[in-house]
Design a protein around this motif. Structure first.
Motif, PDB file in Angstrom:
ATOM      1  N   MET A 203      -2.268  13.534  10.650  1.00  0.00           N
ATOM      2  CA  MET A 203      -3.384  12.791  10.074  1.00  0.00           C
ATOM      3  C   MET A 203      -3.610  13.186   8.612  1.00  0.00           C
ATOM      4  O   MET A 203      -3.943  12.352   7.785  1.00  0.00           O
ATOM      5  CB  MET A 203      -4.666  13.018  10.879  1.00  0.00           C
ATOM      6  CG  MET A 203      -4.621  12.432  12.282  1.00  0.00           C
ATOM      7  SD  MET A 203      -4.384  10.639  12.311  1.00  0.00           S
ATOM      8  CE  MET A 203      -2.643  10.495  12.674  1.00  0.00           C
ATOM      9  N   GLU A 204      -3.373  14.453   8.301  1.00  0.00           N
ATOM     10  CA  GLU A 204      -3.497  14.904   6.914  1.00  0.00           C
ATOM     11  C   GLU A 204      -2.424  14.247   6.041  1.00  0.00           C
ATOM     12  O   GLU A 204      -2.699  13.778   4.943  1.00  0.00           O
ATOM     13  CB  GLU A 204      -3.369  16.426   6.836  1.00  0.00           C
ATOM     14  CG  GLU A 204      -3.577  16.964   5.433  1.00  0.00           C
ATOM     15  CD  GLU A 204      -3.531  18.474   5.375  1.00  0.00           C
ATOM     16  OE1 GLU A 204      -3.088  18.989   4.340  1.00  0.00           O
ATOM     17  OE2 GLU A 204      -3.935  19.138   6.345  1.00  0.00           O
ATOM     18  N   VAL A 205      -1.215  14.172   6.556  1.00  0.00           N
ATOM     19  CA  VAL A 205      -0.119  13.522   5.826  1.00  0.00           C
ATOM     20  C   VAL A 205      -0.424  12.043   5.630  1.00  0.00           C
ATOM     21  O   VAL A 205      -0.216  11.491   4.546  1.00  0.00           O
ATOM     22  CB  VAL A 205       1.232  13.724   6.553  1.00  0.00           C
ATOM     23  CG1 VAL A 205       2.315  12.845   5.965  1.00  0.00           C
ATOM     24  CG2 VAL A 205       1.653  15.191   6.492  1.00  0.00           C
ATOM     25  N   LEU A 206      -0.937  11.380   6.654  1.00  0.00           N
ATOM     26  CA  LEU A 206      -1.291   9.971   6.554  1.00  0.00           C
ATOM     27  C   LEU A 206      -2.341   9.757   5.467  1.00  0.00           C
ATOM     28  O   LEU A 206      -2.241   8.832   4.662  1.00  0.00           O
ATOM     29  CB  LEU A 206      -1.790   9.442   7.899  1.00  0.00           C
ATOM     30  CG  LEU A 206      -2.166   7.968   7.957  1.00  0.00           C
ATOM     31  CD1 LEU A 206      -0.982   7.077   7.584  1.00  0.00           C
ATOM     32  CD2 LEU A 206      -2.689   7.622   9.335  1.00  0.00           C
ATOM     33  N   GLY A 207      -3.328  10.612   5.420  1.00  0.00           N
ATOM     34  CA  GLY A 207      -4.362  10.526   4.386  1.00  0.00           C
ATOM     35  C   GLY A 207      -3.777  10.670   2.994  1.00  0.00           C
ATOM     36  O   GLY A 207      -4.146   9.939   2.061  1.00  0.00           O
ATOM     37  N   LYS A 208      -2.843  11.594   2.831  1.00  0.00           N
ATOM     38  CA  LYS A 208      -2.197  11.786   1.529  1.00  0.00           C
ATOM     39  C   LYS A 208      -1.347  10.572   1.156  1.00  0.00           C
ATOM     40  O   LYS A 208      -1.265  10.204  -0.017  1.00  0.00           O
ATOM     41  CB  LYS A 208      -1.355  13.051   1.541  1.00  0.00           C
ATOM     42  CG  LYS A 208      -2.210  14.305   1.551  1.00  0.00           C
ATOM     43  CD  LYS A 208      -1.389  15.566   1.565  1.00  0.00           C
ATOM     44  CE  LYS A 208      -2.321  16.739   1.757  1.00  0.00           C
ATOM     45  NZ  LYS A 208      -2.074  17.836   0.895  1.00  0.00           N
ATOM     46  N   MET A 209      -0.744   9.929   2.147  1.00  0.00           N
ATOM     47  CA  MET A 209       0.040   8.724   1.887  1.00  0.00           C
ATOM     48  C   MET A 209      -0.864   7.591   1.414  1.00  0.00           C
ATOM     49  O   MET A 209      -0.510   6.834   0.505  1.00  0.00           O
ATOM     50  CB  MET A 209       0.809   8.319   3.142  1.00  0.00           C
ATOM     51  CG  MET A 209       1.912   9.297   3.511  1.00  0.00           C
ATOM     52  SD  MET A 209       2.611   8.973   5.126  1.00  0.00           S
ATOM     53  CE  MET A 209       3.594   7.541   4.758  1.00  0.00           C
ATOM     54  N   ILE A 210      -2.022   7.459   2.027  1.00  0.00           N
ATOM     55  CA  ILE A 210      -2.988   6.432   1.615  1.00  0.00           C
ATOM     56  C   ILE A 210      -3.403   6.674   0.169  1.00  0.00           C
ATOM     57  O   ILE A 210      -3.425   5.752  -0.657  1.00  0.00           O
ATOM     58  CB  ILE A 210      -4.207   6.410   2.558  1.00  0.00           C
ATOM     59  CG1 ILE A 210      -3.797   5.884   3.931  1.00  0.00           C
ATOM     60  CG2 ILE A 210      -5.353   5.595   1.963  1.00  0.00           C
ATOM     61  CD1 ILE A 210      -4.842   6.058   5.020  1.00  0.00           C
ATOM     62  N   LYS A 211      -3.726   7.913  -0.148  1.00  0.00           N
ATOM     63  CA  LYS A 211      -4.150   8.249  -1.511  1.00  0.00           C
ATOM     64  C   LYS A 211      -3.038   7.968  -2.522  1.00  0.00           C
ATOM     65  O   LYS A 211      -3.280   7.388  -3.586  1.00  0.00           O
ATOM     66  CB  LYS A 211      -4.561   9.718  -1.585  1.00  0.00           C
ATOM     67  CG  LYS A 211      -5.100  10.127  -2.933  1.00  0.00           C
ATOM     68  CD  LYS A 211      -5.598  11.561  -2.905  1.00  0.00           C
ATOM     69  CE  LYS A 211      -6.249  11.949  -4.213  1.00  0.00           C
ATOM     70  NZ  LYS A 211      -6.840  13.291  -4.140  1.00  0.00           N
ATOM     71  N   ALA A 212      -1.822   8.360  -2.205  1.00  0.00           N
ATOM     72  CA  ALA A 212      -0.692   8.134  -3.114  1.00  0.00           C
ATOM     73  C   ALA A 212      -0.452   6.642  -3.333  1.00  0.00           C
ATOM     74  O   ALA A 212      -0.232   6.202  -4.469  1.00  0.00           O
ATOM     75  CB  ALA A 212       0.567   8.812  -2.568  1.00  0.00           C
ATOM     76  N   ALA A 213      -0.533   5.842  -2.259  1.00  0.00           N
ATOM     77  CA  ALA A 213      -0.329   4.397  -2.378  1.00  0.00           C
ATOM     78  C   ALA A 213      -1.449   3.767  -3.199  1.00  0.00           C
ATOM     79  O   ALA A 213      -1.204   2.881  -4.026  1.00  0.00           O
ATOM     80  CB  ALA A 213      -0.241   3.764  -0.996  1.00  0.00           C
ATOM     81  N   ARG A 214      -2.673   4.225  -2.989  1.00  0.00           N
ATOM     82  CA  ARG A 214      -3.811   3.705  -3.755  1.00  0.00           C
ATOM     83  C   ARG A 214      -3.635   3.982  -5.239  1.00  0.00           C
ATOM     84  O   ARG A 214      -3.817   3.101  -6.085  1.00  0.00           O
ATOM     85  CB  ARG A 214      -5.128   4.325  -3.251  1.00  0.00           C
ATOM     86  CG  ARG A 214      -6.343   3.900  -4.080  1.00  0.00           C
ATOM     87  CD  ARG A 214      -7.625   4.557  -3.613  1.00  0.00           C
ATOM     88  NE  ARG A 214      -7.632   5.992  -3.671  1.00  0.00           N
ATOM     89  CZ  ARG A 214      -7.820   6.720  -4.781  1.00  0.00           C
ATOM     90  NH1 ARG A 214      -7.963   6.135  -5.961  1.00  0.00           N
ATOM     91  NH2 ARG A 214      -7.824   8.039  -4.725  1.00  0.00           N
ATOM     92  N   LYS A 215      -3.255   5.198  -5.562  1.00  0.00           N
ATOM     93  CA  LYS A 215      -3.053   5.572  -6.970  1.00  0.00           C
ATOM     94  C   LYS A 215      -1.883   4.798  -7.580  1.00  0.00           C
ATOM     95  O   LYS A 215      -1.935   4.410  -8.746  1.00  0.00           O
ATOM     96  CB  LYS A 215      -2.852   7.074  -7.099  1.00  0.00           C
ATOM     97  CG  LYS A 215      -4.140   7.847  -6.889  1.00  0.00           C
ATOM     98  CD  LYS A 215      -3.952   9.310  -7.162  1.00  0.00           C
ATOM     99  CE  LYS A 215      -5.302  10.000  -7.178  1.00  0.00           C
ATOM    100  NZ  LYS A 215      -5.206  11.351  -7.714  1.00  0.00           N
ATOM    101  N   GLU A 216      -0.845   4.580  -6.796  1.00  0.00           N
ATOM    102  CA  GLU A 216       0.311   3.812  -7.260  1.00  0.00           C
ATOM    103  C   GLU A 216      -0.114   2.395  -7.642  1.00  0.00           C
ATOM    104  O   GLU A 216       0.434   1.808  -8.571  1.00  0.00           O
ATOM    105  CB  GLU A 216       1.384   3.771  -6.163  1.00  0.00           C
ATOM    106  CG  GLU A 216       2.620   3.005  -6.529  1.00  0.00           C
ATOM    107  CD  GLU A 216       3.508   3.693  -7.557  1.00  0.00           C
ATOM    108  OE1 GLU A 216       4.252   2.975  -8.234  1.00  0.00           O
ATOM    109  OE2 GLU A 216       3.456   4.937  -7.676  1.00  0.00           O
TER     110      GLU A 216
END
Length: 108
Positions: free
Chosen positions: A36-49
């Motif tokens: 779940m922590e990794v998923l959250g980081k993926m969401i953040k990275a995609a948002r910033k992208e």
């Protein structure tokens, strides 16, 4: 003076020793939290992208900025529906794999 040889330990051995063996409630909980922590980081990275703020992403899917912040810090409280909406708004593809014993289930 004798030198002491350093003992090597794998990550799997460390998890077994300090968190619990695979299949135990403690280990399952740890692995879930980690995913779940990794998923959250993926969401953040995609948002910033996509050059979006948390507030802008929230508006795209109909939630408050605070909900996006919670998702990015840990997706534990998110439903699959919310996660799917987030990635759709980010124009990002997400894949789920379900494995039952030695076979993967594919959704078509």
């Amino acid at each position: 003076m004798a030198t002491k040889e350093m003992r090597k330990t794998s990550l799997a051995d460390m998890k077994d020793r300090y968190i619990g063996k695979e299949g135990t409630a403690e280990r399952d909980g740890y692995e879930y939290e980690l995913k779940m922590e990794v998923l959250g980081k993926m969401i953040k990275a995609a948002r910033k992208e996509r050059n979006l703020t948390q507030e802008q992403l929230g508006k795209l899917i109909g939630v408050q900025k605070s909900q996006i912040s919670k998702l990015e810090s840990s997706a534990n409280s998110a439903t699959i529906d919310t996660i799917m909406k987030v990635f759709k708004a980010l124009k990002a593809e997400i894949n789920f794999h379900v494995k039952m014993e030695d076979d993967f289930i594919k959704l078509v």
